[in-house]
Design an enzyme around this catalytic site. Structure first.
Site, PDB file in Angstrom:
ATOM      1  N   ASP A  39      -7.420   4.081 -11.969  1.00  0.00           N
ATOM      2  CA  ASP A  39      -6.261   3.936 -11.545  1.00  0.00           C
ATOM      3  C   ASP A  39      -5.530   2.672 -12.507  1.00  0.00           C
ATOM      4  OD1 ASP A  39      -7.145   5.153  -9.896  1.00  0.00           O
ATOM      5  OD2 ASP A  39      -7.599   3.654  -7.961  1.00  0.00           O
ATOM      6  N   LYS A  61      -1.920   7.423 -10.149  1.00  0.00           N
ATOM      7  CA  LYS A  61      -0.584   7.933 -10.135  1.00  0.00           C
ATOM      8  C   LYS A  61       0.704   7.612  -8.885  1.00  0.00           C
ATOM      9  CE  LYS A  61      -3.474  11.057  -7.329  1.00  0.00           C
ATOM     10  NZ  LYS A  61      -4.586   9.889  -7.148  1.00  0.00           N
ATOM     11  N   MET A 177      -0.015  -2.117   1.294  1.00  0.00           N
ATOM     12  CA  MET A 177       0.924  -0.585   1.015  1.00  0.00           C
ATOM     13  C   MET A 177       2.281  -1.354   1.709  1.00  0.00           C
ATOM     14  SD  MET A 177      -0.775   2.544  -0.067  1.00  0.00           S
ATOM     15  CE  MET A 177      -2.251   2.453   0.688  1.00  0.00           C
TER      16      MET A 177
HETATM   17  N1  SAH Z   1      -8.155   0.156  -3.056  1.00  0.00           N
HETATM   18  C1  SAH Z   1      -7.155  -1.464  -2.980  1.00  0.00           C
HETATM   19  C2  SAH Z   1      -6.393  -0.855  -2.669  1.00  0.00           C
HETATM   20  C3  SAH Z   1      -6.084   0.316  -2.999  1.00  0.00           C
HETATM   21  S1  SAH Z   1      -4.261   1.048  -1.503  1.00  0.00           S
HETATM   22  C4  SAH Z   1      -8.174  -2.663  -2.608  1.00  0.00           C
HETATM   23  O1  SAH Z   1      -9.389  -2.061  -2.082  1.00  0.00           O
HETATM   24  O2  SAH Z   1      -7.917  -3.493  -2.835  1.00  0.00           O
HETATM   25  C5  SAH Z   1      -2.734  -0.170  -3.060  1.00  0.00           C
HETATM   26  C6  SAH Z   1      -2.405  -1.114  -2.450  1.00  0.00           C
HETATM   27  O3  SAH Z   1      -3.163  -2.253  -2.375  1.00  0.00           O
HETATM   28  C7  SAH Z   1      -1.220  -1.835  -2.640  1.00  0.00           C
HETATM   29  O4  SAH Z   1       0.195  -1.289  -2.575  1.00  0.00           O
HETATM   30  C8  SAH Z   1      -1.583  -3.489  -2.482  1.00  0.00           C
HETATM   31  O5  SAH Z   1      -0.877  -3.268  -0.994  1.00  0.00           O
HETATM   32  C9  SAH Z   1      -2.977  -3.446  -2.203  1.00  0.00           C
HETATM   33  N2  SAH Z   1      -3.568  -3.916  -2.829  1.00  0.00           N
HETATM   34  C10 SAH Z   1      -4.115  -4.223  -3.761  1.00  0.00           C
HETATM   35  N3  SAH Z   1      -3.640  -4.821  -5.240  1.00  0.00           N
HETATM   36  C11 SAH Z   1      -3.443  -5.849  -4.736  1.00  0.00           C
HETATM   37  C12 SAH Z   1      -2.596  -7.215  -4.851  1.00  0.00           C
HETATM   38  N4  SAH Z   1      -3.983  -7.855  -6.573  1.00  0.00           N
HETATM   39  N5  SAH Z   1      -3.025  -8.196  -4.593  1.00  0.00           N
HETATM   40  C13 SAH Z   1      -1.565  -7.850  -3.346  1.00  0.00           C
HETATM   41  N6  SAH Z   1      -2.510  -6.417  -2.756  1.00  0.00           N
HETATM   42  C14 SAH Z   1      -3.056  -5.686  -4.104  1.00  0.00           C
END
Ligand code: SAH
Length: 264
Positions: A39, A61, A177
């Site tokens: 991703d 995406k 998100m």
């Molecule tokens: N699978 C991922 C989440 C995917 S959805 C997880 O477990 O973290 C994508 C969302 O994750 C982003 O819009 C944000 O809200 C959050 N996110 C992912 N990485 C992040 C980071 N390093 N810092 C803050 N928010 C993050």
């Protein structure tokens, strides 16, 4: 009869961004995979751990960019595994948190391809750690609610999140998100019964060198500065102490600024 697959697909969590927050298992699998499908959230420093001969492809995406569709990603995983290859499907954070893991598992199972899920540190957990916050607290937070403020239109008819029952005085809410319309979010949370003085914090790019965070209260959510994506929003009484600590540090910084300004 489905064709027997010789390869295997590992559905691997890459953690929040800091390569040091990868699991040892994830690191090992990345280093030996023949194919890595990742991703956009996975940073170059983690992809650099792949073997030089590995096929490394972005299938992200984000931001509405035209990436691979979910059926295309599924087909690519299955096809590589059927060629007898080890595939690492690498996702930001934990693969099972807002990562479409269930759809990929369904596709692999239907195709008869062996797979294994390797967990990762999810963004909300990393964000809480970087703020020095415990998401549960025997005194204030009996539960943690992991939720998104964004519903994929194709799946949920693009309705907004129903906060009733989620926002409670004894819960910590971890909102993935969260979007940028915090005036609307504040109105929705208050309408669902949230106290206006409930502490909140936004953490942008948790665990990355350019991580930023900001504390506020729900009644003042709309005053939060716009932060870079990805960001998570934490809400709950479990943030109380960290919020006070941060306000005290800010006040101290202001005092110091006054001193500097007022010195001859
Ligand atoms: N699978 C991922 C989440 C995917 S959805 C997880 O477990 O973290 C994508 C969302 O994750 C982003 O819009 C944000 O809200 C959050 N996110 C992912 N990485 C992040 C980071 N390093 N810092 C803050 N928010 C993050």
């Amino acid at each position: 009869m489905t064709e027997m697959a010789k390869g295997k697909v590992y559905l691997v969590g890459a953690g929040p961004g800091d390569p040091e927050l990868l699991t040892v298992k994830a690191q090992r699998l990345i280093a030996r995979a023949a194919v890595i499908l990742h991703d956009d959230l996975v940073p170059p420093a983690i992809l650099a751990l792949a073997a030089p001969q590995a096929e490394v492809a972005s299938v992200g995406k984000r931001y509405g960019a035209k990436g691979a569709s979910q059926p295309e990603i599924n087909a690519r995983m299955i096809e590589s595994a059927r060629r007898g290859l080890e595939v690492v499907r690498l996702k930001g954070g934990d693969p099972g948190i807002f990562g479409r893991l269930a759809e990929e598992i369904d596709a692999l199972e239907t195709a008869g391809v062996p797979f294994e899920v390797v967990p990762g540190i999810t963004a909300g957990i990393a964000a809480a750690a970087s703020l020095g916050v415990s998401l549960t607290d025997r005194r204030k937070a009996a539960r943690v609610v992991v939720v998104t403020n964004h519903q994929a239109p194709s799946e949920q008819g693009s309705q907004s999140t129903d906060w009733h029952g989620l926002i409670r005085d004894d819960s910590t809410l971890v909102i993935y998100m969260p979007g940028h319309d915090f005036a609307n979010l504040r109105d929705e949370l208050l309408a669902a019964g949230c106290a206006p003085d409930m502490p909140a914090a936004i953490v942008s790019r948790a665990s990355a060198p350019d991580q930023r965070y900001c504390f506020t209260i729900v009644g003042e959510l709309a005053k939060l500065p716009r932060m870079d994506s990805p960001a998570v929003l934490l809400i709950g009484r479990s943030l109380d102490r960290a919020h006070r600590r941060s306000s005290a540090e800010a006040a101290l910084a202001l005092d110091e600024a006054d001193l500097i300004l007022s010195s001859p």
